[in-house]
Scaffold this active site. Structure first.
Site, PDB file in Angstrom:
ATOM      1  CG  HIS A 136     128.799 125.583  87.058  1.00  0.00           C
ATOM      2  ND1 HIS A 136     129.331 124.999  88.176  1.00  0.00           N
ATOM      3  CD2 HIS A 136     127.789 126.366  87.497  1.00  0.00           C
ATOM      4  CE1 HIS A 136     128.660 125.394  89.246  1.00  0.00           C
ATOM      5  NE2 HIS A 136     127.719 126.217  88.858  1.00  0.00           N
ATOM      6  CG  ASP A 137     131.887 125.802  79.217  1.00  0.00           C
ATOM      7  OD1 ASP A 137     133.012 125.360  79.534  1.00  0.00           O
ATOM      8  OD2 ASP A 137     131.583 126.067  78.042  1.00  0.00           O
TER       9      ASP A 137
ATOM     10  CB  VAL B 195     136.077 126.780  84.570  1.00  0.00           C
ATOM     11  CG1 VAL B 195     137.349 125.980  84.797  1.00  0.00           C
ATOM     12  CG2 VAL B 195     135.301 126.938  85.883  1.00  0.00           C
TER      13      VAL B 195
ATOM     14  N   GLY C   1     137.099 130.081  80.242  1.00  0.00           N
ATOM     15  CA  GLY C   1     136.261 130.683  79.210  1.00  0.00           C
ATOM     16  C   GLY C   1     135.228 129.698  78.684  1.00  0.00           C
TER      17      GLY C   1
ATOM     18  CD  GLU D  82     136.402 122.901  83.451  1.00  0.00           C
ATOM     19  OE1 GLU D  82     135.220 123.306  83.388  1.00  0.00           O
ATOM     20  OE2 GLU D  82     137.300 123.311  82.697  1.00  0.00           O
TER      21      GLU D  82
ATOM     22  N   PRO E  33     132.561 130.438  92.138  1.00  0.00           N
ATOM     23  CG  PRO E  33     130.635 131.751  91.911  1.00  0.00           C
ATOM     24  CD  PRO E  33     131.693 131.040  91.113  1.00  0.00           C
TER      25      PRO E  33
ATOM     26  CG  ASP F  98     109.919 135.019  88.701  1.00  0.00           C
ATOM     27  OD1 ASP F  98     110.839 134.540  89.408  1.00  0.00           O
ATOM     28  OD2 ASP F  98     108.726 134.906  89.010  1.00  0.00           O
TER      29      ASP F  98
END
EC number: 1.11.1.7
Length: 349
Positions: free
Chosen positions: A68-69, A72, A74, A91, A167, A269
């Protein structure tokens, strides 16, 4: 062939300009803090391990944070900035960032590093290395990688950017592929990174439509289990992985799955791929991976080969960690990860 001196000089100048542009883009390097903050990685690892021991869910939250960082603006720690009167919509206030957590763990690491080497290690490097350690711990060492360091912290954080770049869980396969392509990630990498849904939780609001989806898209017994969970409050959270569900709920809904439950929740996993093929995943964006030939091929490939997924997921996180800040952005080393420098920080205990 004779080249005029002027042309040769122009060509040489062009090479210098290109080289300079590349140097600017790729200043990340391994061992970046070797001389300025020795042992900083051990500080990160200590605090991440401590946080996971106290609450295993913070591991999944830290893995989610790198995505999430970095997707957006970079990897610039823009996701960490708290809203202020001057910028009320950072954000972290974006609807798409619902449920982001573990910000306190980042604060704790930052405070420890400020004590050890003041003004040296960026919040954005902390986010990347905390995700590295969390994924290693949650996978019992199977997911491991060495990211470069040297990122700077950005000064811009807008909810609208997060809404545009991240997304959504409701996306179709076409929207997902386009979304990842914008950041130069392939269909394969989309499938690889989706495997992170083996851990963590999702809000019911993120998969509301799944509660009425047809059996071809979600196993009815699992759909019923989710419906029961989501009826429990206004917008409760539910484990992404049925393996982490309450055994009583699973016993009631589909007892055949009881043997797959694990004692340690949030285990990183390839179980996501097995669940997806069995149509027992939460998000529409998960199930959508089965609807396109190339994506489905990769889902099957990773279901069959967990070791391959460990390696490819590690590589994908390194690639993610290299997403750059927008051109000409100003970066800094923040003193506190929640505020840009020069703003008074009121610490809440």
């Amino acid at each position: 062939m004779k080249v005029s001196a002027a042309a040769a000089a122009a060509a040489a100048l062009l090479l210098v300009v290109v080289a300079a542009a590349q140097a600017e883009a790729s200043e990340l390097k391994l061992g970046y803090y070797g001389k300025t903050c020795q042992g900083w990685e051990n500080v990160v690892k200590y605090h991440v391990a401590k946080a996971i021991r106290a609450n295993r869910a913070s591991g999944a939250a830290l893995v989610r944070l790198i995505f999430h960082d970095c997707f957006v603006r970079g990897c610039d720690a823009s996701v960490l900035l708290d809203p202020t009167p001057a910028n009320p919509h950072t954000e972290k206030t974006a609807p798409i960032n619902i449920g982001l957590a573990a910000f306190e763990v980042i604060d704790e690491i930052k405070a420890a590093l400020e004590e050890r080497c003041p003004g040296t290690v960026s919040c954005s490097d902390i986010v990347v290395f905390a995700a590295r350690d969390a994924s290693s711990i949650l996978s019992n060492g199977h997911v491991h990688f060495d990211p470069p360091a040297g990122r700077l912290d950005g000064k811009v954080s807008r909810a609208a950017d997060a809404q545009r770049d991240l997304p959504d869980s409701t996306f179709t396969i076409g929207e997902l592929i386009r979304n990842f392509r914008r950041k130069n990630f392939t269909v394969e990498e989309l499938v690889i990174l989706s495997g992170a849904h083996a851990i963590g939780v999702g809000h019911c609001s993120s998969f509301r439509a799944r509660l009425t989806s047809p059996p071809s898209q979600i196993v009815p017994a699992y759909r019923n289990l989710l419906s029961g969970r989501c009826a429990a409050g206004p917008d409760p959270v539910v484990p992404n992985n049925v393996r982490d569900e309450d055994p009583r709920a699973v016993a009631a809904a589909f007892p055949s799955f009881l043997k797959k439950l694990r004692r340690s929740g949030d285990f990183l996993d390839n179980s996501y791929y097995h669940n997806n093929l069995a149509r027992i995943v939460t998000f529409n964006s998960d199930w959508q991976l089965l609807t396109e030939k190339e994506a489905l091929g990769h889902v099957k490939e990773y279901a069959e080969n967990g070791t391959l997924w460990d390696e490819d997921f590690s590589d994908a996180l390194v690639k993610l960690s290299k997403l750059p800040m927008p051109p000409r952005s100003k970066g800094e080393i923040r003193s506190h990860c929640r505020v840009v420098n020069g703003h008074h920080h009121h610490h809440h205990h």
